[in-house]
Design an enzyme around this catalytic site. Sequence first.
Site, PDB file in Angstrom:
ATOM      1  CD1 TRP A 119      16.088  54.972  77.241  1.00  0.00           C
ATOM      2  CD2 TRP A 119      14.547  53.506  76.802  1.00  0.00           C
ATOM      3  NE1 TRP A 119      16.717  53.455  76.571  1.00  0.00           N
ATOM      4  CE2 TRP A 119      15.979  52.365  77.079  1.00  0.00           C
ATOM      5  CE3 TRP A 119      13.159  52.533  77.524  1.00  0.00           C
ATOM      6  CZ2 TRP A 119      16.306  51.158  76.613  1.00  0.00           C
ATOM      7  CZ3 TRP A 119      13.373  51.016  77.081  1.00  0.00           C
ATOM      8  CH2 TRP A 119      14.455  50.483  76.781  1.00  0.00           C
ATOM      9  N   GLY A 164       5.703  44.786  99.417  1.00  0.00           N
ATOM     10  CA  GLY A 164       4.976  43.795 100.318  1.00  0.00           C
ATOM     11  C   GLY A 164       5.829  44.173 101.200  1.00  0.00           C
ATOM     12  N   GLY A 223       8.755  41.588  98.099  1.00  0.00           N
ATOM     13  CA  GLY A 223       8.904  42.516  97.085  1.00  0.00           C
ATOM     14  C   GLY A 223       9.157  43.944  97.490  1.00  0.00           C
ATOM     15  CG  MET A 224       9.341  48.772  96.654  1.00  0.00           C
ATOM     16  SD  MET A 224       9.702  50.203  95.424  1.00  0.00           S
ATOM     17  CE  MET A 224       8.390  49.739  94.750  1.00  0.00           C
ATOM     18  CE1 TYR A 255       2.125  43.668  86.845  1.00  0.00           C
ATOM     19  CE2 TYR A 255       1.458  46.885  86.750  1.00  0.00           C
ATOM     20  CZ  TYR A 255       1.477  45.285  87.232  1.00  0.00           C
ATOM     21  OH  TYR A 255       1.727  45.841  88.735  1.00  0.00           O
ATOM     22  CG  HIS A 310       8.587  50.235  88.116  1.00  0.00           C
ATOM     23  ND1 HIS A 310       8.922  49.536  88.408  1.00  0.00           N
ATOM     24  CD2 HIS A 310       7.502  50.203  86.941  1.00  0.00           C
ATOM     25  CE1 HIS A 310       7.599  49.133  87.797  1.00  0.00           C
ATOM     26  NE2 HIS A 310       6.838  49.459  86.933  1.00  0.00           N
ATOM     27  CE  LYS A 356      -0.558  43.951  89.714  1.00  0.00           C
ATOM     28  NZ  LYS A 356      -1.094  42.963  91.236  1.00  0.00           N
ATOM     29  CB  SER A 416      -0.335  48.930  88.953  1.00  0.00           C
ATOM     30  OG  SER A 416       0.077  50.132  87.702  1.00  0.00           O
ATOM     31  CB  SER A 417      -1.683  54.458  88.302  1.00  0.00           C
ATOM     32  OG  SER A 417      -0.004  54.601  87.618  1.00  0.00           O
ATOM     33  CB  CYS A 418      -0.659  50.170  84.094  1.00  0.00           C
ATOM     34  SG  CYS A 418      -0.906  48.606  85.019  1.00  0.00           S
TER      35      CYS A 418
END
Length: 324
Positions: free
Chosen positions: A204, A18, A15-16, A138, A181, A142, A109-111
Site C-alpha cells: 500500500w 499485555g 494482547g500482544m 484513536y 498493522h 490515547k 501510542s506514537s500516533c
Amino acid sequence: MTTSKTRIFVAGHRGMVGSAIARRLAAEPHVELVVRASSELDLTDQAAVRAFFADERIDQVYLAAARVGGIRANDTYPAEFIYRNLMIEANVIHAAWEAGVERLLALGSSCIYPKFAPQPIVEDSLLTGELEPTNEPYAIAKIAAIKLCESYNRQYGVDYRSVMPTNLYGPGDNFHPLDSHVIPALIRRFHEAKLSGAASTVLWGSGQARREFLHVDDLAEACVIAMNVPRERYYSVATERCSHLNVGYGDDVTVRELAELIASVVGFEGRIEQDLSKPDGTPRKLMSSARMMSLGWQPKIDLKSGLASTYAWFLESQQQQVAA
C-alpha cells in the site's frame, strides 16, 4: 519470615503488549499476576470494573487493554476505536484510584503526536499540531489516557504514569489480512504469496513513509522499568504537563525497505508493486526516547532478528490453528 507478593493486574494480558508484560512479570518471584479475559471482565462496563477492583487487592496496574488496528481498521471503525478506548481508560483508572491503587502505567501510542511534528519527536510535541486524520479518534482516546493520569496525580496525589511506544511487533500480534498493522499484514501477505507461487504482491502507498519499529519484548522491559523506578527519578525526566515517556528503537526505515526485509525473511522472491491509490499515513514517525533511556533502558532486539522470530511465531500459530 515471608514477604507478601506484589499483586499486579495486567489489563489486556491476551494482547500482544499485555502478554509480553505478563511474560516479563512472570519471571519475578515477588509478583503475583492478576489477569482476566474479556469474557470474565468487560473493561467497558463501569460497574464490573469497579466491582473487580473492590474485590481484589491490587497493588499495581499495567493498562495494556485497547482496541487497536492498522490504517484500514482505524478509518473503518472510528466510533469503535474512540468509544472502547475511552471507556476502558476511564473505567480502569478511576476504579484503580477508588480502590487505593497508587501505581499505574498506561500504554499509549506514537500516533498521539501531530502529523508533522519535528523529528525525532519529543514528549513536549504533544498537543502542538493537527493529528493524522486516519487515526485521529484513536489518538484522541490515547491522549485522554495521558491526561487522566496527570489529572489524578495532581488532584489525588497518586502516581499514574504513561509510556508511548513506537510501532510494535512480535509474538501475539494480530495477523488479520485487512485490520492488522503493517508488519503482521506484510508477513501474512508475503507468506501467502510464497505458498501460492505468486509472481508479485502489493504494498500500500508509495512505500516512502518512514516508520520506527520496536519488538514487544523490549517494550515490556521498558514498562517494568518505567513502573518501578523511584518517583523522584521518574519525574526528574518527566514533567507534570508531559508525564509520559516515549519508548522507541531509535532508528527508522521506509515502508518499502521494511517490505523488502520481510520478503527476505519469509522467502518471497516475487515483485513488490506499489498501490498508489492507498494512503501513506503520517510521512514519518521517529521518536526521541532519550528520557526513557536515561532511566537505564536500551532496546536489545534488532529489526531483522525480531522479524525472523515473529515469522516463526506466526508459522507455529498457523500450525496450531490447523491442528485444532
